[in-house]
Scaffold this active site. Structure first.
Site: not given
Length: 331
Positions: A164, A244, A268, A273, A292
């Protein structure tokens, strides 16, 4: 299915396992039972033989991030299983429980590097949205003041040095930014202007106009972004988290945004979550949240099938595995 043209962005090449380190080839089971029709076909296309879970199983393709119990039940019941392919780049849902098996020789591969392009693309989108105050404008019902910052010429600090980060560096290049990558080792990441080790994070943080979190969730990275580090950031800086959720102390972020200690945030991933309905961050004009969705199933499935193809061939013939994961380290 829409044809996306993403490719892998690997931070490390395939690793050839030999001798005792190489798992014994054999039949492959796709779990949880009844899942993964496309994954099953990928195994077959790569020359593998698919079987129901049994004494004959030597490899596992696991398809779920949330229903993880069948994985450990299988490993306990059939200790001859030598290889597990996990469905996502992050392995934090499995890592601590997989660590004892890995220490005994289980080979674990993840999708690390597979989803780098769609996630990096989303990171750029969240960066621009946070700087351009799009959270505020998307909720507006009347004309308002002219607000926004520009990415051009900024200093971008990226925490993490995987695929990434590598892809995001490429996407940022047209904006003429200066980039600093923060990683465990001092090995320079190609494309970054500067690479520093994790213990230098507090030194570079106050210099950043944009901070992008692209690291794994481990004990060491839990609440890495806390109240103190948010206060250390520029009041004009934005925070983007596509790594995360637990990397960020949610309460501290809410307080920092309300106090205008930072300019904005694009998330995101969140902690918890999913972020509960009605949580104040949903309506915070300095915060934009996506569910996400940096890598949607439509984007990720073709990339995962490619990874399964590579690793089934490695398992059966070449001994070369892509995306080797280390559950002991947590990534």
């Amino acid at each position: 299915m829409t044809a996306f043209h993403h490719r892998e962005v690997l931070s490390a090449p395939a690793t050839k396992l030999e001798g005792d380190a190489r798992p014994n080839p054999g039949k492959i089971t796709v779990l949880p039972a009844g899942s993964g029709r496309a994954q099953t076909q990928a195994v077959l296309d790569a020359g593998g033989e698919v079987t129901e879970l049994s004494e004959a199983t030597r490899g596992l393709i696991y398809t779920s991030y949330h229903d993880i119990e069948p994985l450990f039940e299988a490993l306990d019941a059939y200790p001859n299983i030598g290889w597990v392919q996990l469905p996502y780049a992050g392995i934090d849902a499995y890592a601590k429980r997989l660590a004892p098996y890995a220490e005994r020789g289980l080979v674990v591969t993840s999708a690390k590097g597979s989803y780098a392009q769609p996630v990096a693309e989303h990171a750029l989108a969240l960066t621009l949205a946070a700087q351009r105050s799009l959270a505020l404008r998307s909720r507006a019902t009347k004309w308002g003041p002219s607000l926004g910052r520009s990415l051009y010429g900024n200093h971008v600090v990226i925490l993490g040095a995987g695929g990434i980060a590598a892809e995001l560096l490429s996407l940022l290049r047209p904006f003429g930014v200066t980039t600093t990558v923060v990683r465990r080792s001092a090995t320079p990441l190609e494309g970054a202007d500067r690479t520093v080790t994790s213990d230098e994070f507090d030194t570079v943080l106050p210099e950043a106009d944009v901070v992008v979190l692209a690291a794994a969730s481990t004990d060491e990275t839990y609440h890495l972004i806390n109240a103190g580090r948010l206060r250390a950031m520029k009041a004009t800086a934005v925070l983007v988290n596509i790594g995360r959720g637990p990397l960020v102390d949610t309460d501290a972020l809410e307080s920092a945004l309300n106090a205008e200690e930072i300019y904005g945030a694009g998330l995101d991933v969140t902690d918890p979550e999913p972020l509960p309905e009605g949580h104040p961050l949903w309506s915070n004009d300095r915060c934009l949240i996506t569910p996400h969705s940096a890598d949607t199933p439509e984007m990720t499935l073709p990339l995962l099938l490619r990874r399964i193809d590579d690793n089934v061939r490695g398992f059966l013939s070449t001994g070369e595995f892509v995306g080797l994961a280390d559950p002991v380290k947590g990534y």
